[in-house]
Design a protein around this motif. Sequence first.
Motif, mmCIF file in Angstrom:
data_model
loop_
_atom_site.group_PDB
_atom_site.id
_atom_site.type_symbol
_atom_site.label_atom_id
_atom_site.label_comp_id
_atom_site.label_asym_id
_atom_site.label_seq_id
_atom_site.Cartn_x
_atom_site.Cartn_y
_atom_site.Cartn_z
ATOM 1 N N GLY A 1 0.815 -1.215 0.000
ATOM 2 C CA GLY A 1 0.000 0.000 0.000
ATOM 3 C C GLY A 1 0.846 1.261 0.000
ATOM 4 N N ALA A 2 1.891 1.280 0.823
ATOM 5 C CA ALA A 2 2.764 2.454 0.882
ATOM 6 C C ALA A 2 3.472 2.665 -0.454
ATOM 7 C CB ALA A 2 3.787 2.289 2.007
ATOM 8 N N GLY A 3 3.912 1.577 -1.076
ATOM 9 C CA GLY A 3 4.590 1.694 -2.360
ATOM 10 C C GLY A 3 3.653 2.084 -3.485
ATOM 11 N N LEU B 1 4.645 5.414 14.295
ATOM 12 C CA LEU B 1 4.858 6.846 14.546
ATOM 13 C C LEU B 1 5.069 7.605 13.233
ATOM 14 C CD1 LEU B 1 7.242 6.579 17.644
ATOM 15 C CD2 LEU B 1 4.773 6.998 17.623
ATOM 16 N N LEU B 2 5.817 7.017 12.305
ATOM 17 C CA LEU B 2 6.044 7.662 11.012
ATOM 18 C C LEU B 2 4.747 7.779 10.221
ATOM 19 C CD1 LEU B 2 9.440 6.004 9.990
ATOM 20 C CD2 LEU B 2 9.063 8.399 10.630
ATOM 21 N N CYS B 3 3.875 6.773 10.327
ATOM 22 C CA CYS B 3 2.565 6.848 9.664
ATOM 23 C C CYS B 3 1.765 8.038 10.195
ATOM 24 C CB CYS B 3 1.777 5.556 9.880
ATOM 25 S SG CYS B 3 2.205 4.229 8.743
ATOM 26 N N LYS C 1 6.729 18.401 2.778
ATOM 27 C CA LYS C 1 7.967 17.660 2.582
ATOM 28 C C LYS C 1 8.355 16.830 3.798
ATOM 29 C CE LYS C 1 9.950 20.908 -0.764
ATOM 30 N NZ LYS C 1 11.086 21.821 -1.061
ATOM 31 N N ILE C 2 7.983 17.294 4.995
ATOM 32 C CA ILE C 2 8.292 16.532 6.217
ATOM 33 C C ILE C 2 7.573 15.190 6.186
ATOM 34 C CG2 ILE C 2 8.010 16.469 8.723
ATOM 35 C CD1 ILE C 2 8.360 19.499 8.727
ATOM 36 N N SER C 3 6.320 15.200 5.770
ATOM 37 C CA SER C 3 5.558 13.948 5.707
ATOM 38 C C SER C 3 6.092 13.031 4.609
ATOM 39 C CB SER C 3 4.080 14.254 5.465
ATOM 40 O OG SER C 3 3.518 14.887 6.594
ATOM 41 N N VAL C 4 6.524 13.611 3.487
ATOM 42 C CA VAL C 4 7.118 12.795 2.427
ATOM 43 C C VAL C 4 8.410 12.149 2.933
ATOM 44 C CG1 VAL C 4 8.164 12.838 0.129
ATOM 45 C CG2 VAL C 4 6.070 14.133 0.571
ATOM 46 N N ALA C 5 9.204 12.902 3.685
ATOM 47 C CA ALA C 5 10.427 12.343 4.273
ATOM 48 C C ALA C 5 10.098 11.206 5.236
ATOM 49 C CB ALA C 5 11.217 13.433 4.987
ATOM 50 N N ALA C 6 9.019 11.359 6.002
ATOM 51 C CA ALA C 6 8.599 10.290 6.918
ATOM 52 C C ALA C 6 8.195 9.042 6.146
ATOM 53 C CB ALA C 6 7.440 10.774 7.792
ATOM 54 N N LEU C 7 7.518 9.247 5.007
ATOM 55 C CA LEU C 7 7.118 8.106 4.188
ATOM 56 C C LEU C 7 8.349 7.407 3.616
ATOM 57 C CD1 LEU C 7 4.915 6.417 2.896
ATOM 58 C CD2 LEU C 7 4.688 8.154 1.098
ATOM 59 N N VAL C 8 9.356 8.174 3.215
ATOM 60 C CA VAL C 8 10.614 7.583 2.742
ATOM 61 C C VAL C 8 11.255 6.758 3.861
ATOM 62 C CG1 VAL C 8 12.979 8.103 2.002
ATOM 63 C CG2 VAL C 8 11.057 9.338 0.984
#
Length: 412
Positions: free
Chosen positions: A251-253, A312-314, A323-330
């Motif tokens: 799902g994340a990918g 926590l990252l989710c 961009k902070i949330s995109v970094a968390a997803l990475v």
Amino acid sequence: MPALPGTASTTLQDSGAQRYRLAFILVTCLFFLWGFSYGLLDVLNKHFQETLDITRARSALLQAAYFGAYFVMALPAAALMERHGYKTGILLGLGLFASGALLFIPATRAGVFEYFLFALFVIASGLACLETAANPYATVLGPAETSERRLNLAQSFNGLGTFIAPFIGGKLFFGASDAGISGSHGVQLIYVATALVVIAIAVLIWRTRMPEVSGEAPAAMMPAPPVPLFSRRYFVFAVVAQFFYVAAQVGAGAFFINYAVDHVPGLSSERAAYLLAVALGCFLAGRFLTTALMGTFSAARLLSLYAVINILLCGVVIAGMGKISVAALVAEFFFMSMMFPTIFELRIKGMGAQTKRGASFIIMAIVGGAIVPWFMGRLADLAGIETAFWIPAFCFLVVALYGVYARRHPQP
């Protein structure tokens, strides 16, 4: 000149070690191949949304076809290998993989979404055979005490394949190469080239003498206890945990590019595909680093810790902070890296004659990747892409609970 005492036995041991080493190298190549195939899948998801004008939920049918094949093929593959051995299962898997990749030629010419679904189903049917064979095979090609590290090492090359694929897919699916190849022609080119490589590896494995192992780890030569697999609570929990882990990863990918494009102003789909490759590079780094950490920390402890971090990252991803949330997803990809092989190995080790059958059920749990992404896509269409990531958060909670359980019950 008479042989020195022990020389003959030493030579035999060295010969056996070389056969195991060669077999492990060839099996590791298989991990790379299906990693590459999976790495292309998430790029295809966004590509078909744009070229075939389909919704996010409909594009998730790619994952349904791909991972649904694992559910269909895992048990037949295990039955085949129980009767004819690992090598037969591997060759069948490679044959299906190549056939499905070549089906992209008529699918591309027709430009019909359902044709691509069928081609991916055939590819994934082959991959189901490969994974049902290669995961347990890697664990028994050496000492039992290092089986978790050996499987994580092999899976690291799976991560290498997933890391490379989005760079190639992003360039050919969304951009234009120097040779002017892009879009649908790029899709066809990649899959035809993949088919040729798969055929070459199949020929190499066919001509190589692969050691056949009974399915029992070297240190577990006792017959498996006559207890049905699903009467074992620890095994059932492993299957459930694998279902939810794969659901979270897929799902994340599947919606990574969608999320990145929505939260980074001016980011194109091509650049987002490259960012996905960075995330998968973190996944690869996590595999190698965690393999080293397993020399100090238990696999179950790392599994539960990584799952809690991803919950926590989710939360950061759901918050939608650009961009902070995109970094968390990475970052999530780094901590997902060790989950699949660790869940697999924690409950396959020591199963003796039931290894192949047990492996097939855990591989069948990959069907989580077929079912859950559709719900994420539907939720994204209705309430926004951020809301959809509540589903992976719940999935990681299940994995964390399994890690705690495995620590308290280290050996069945």
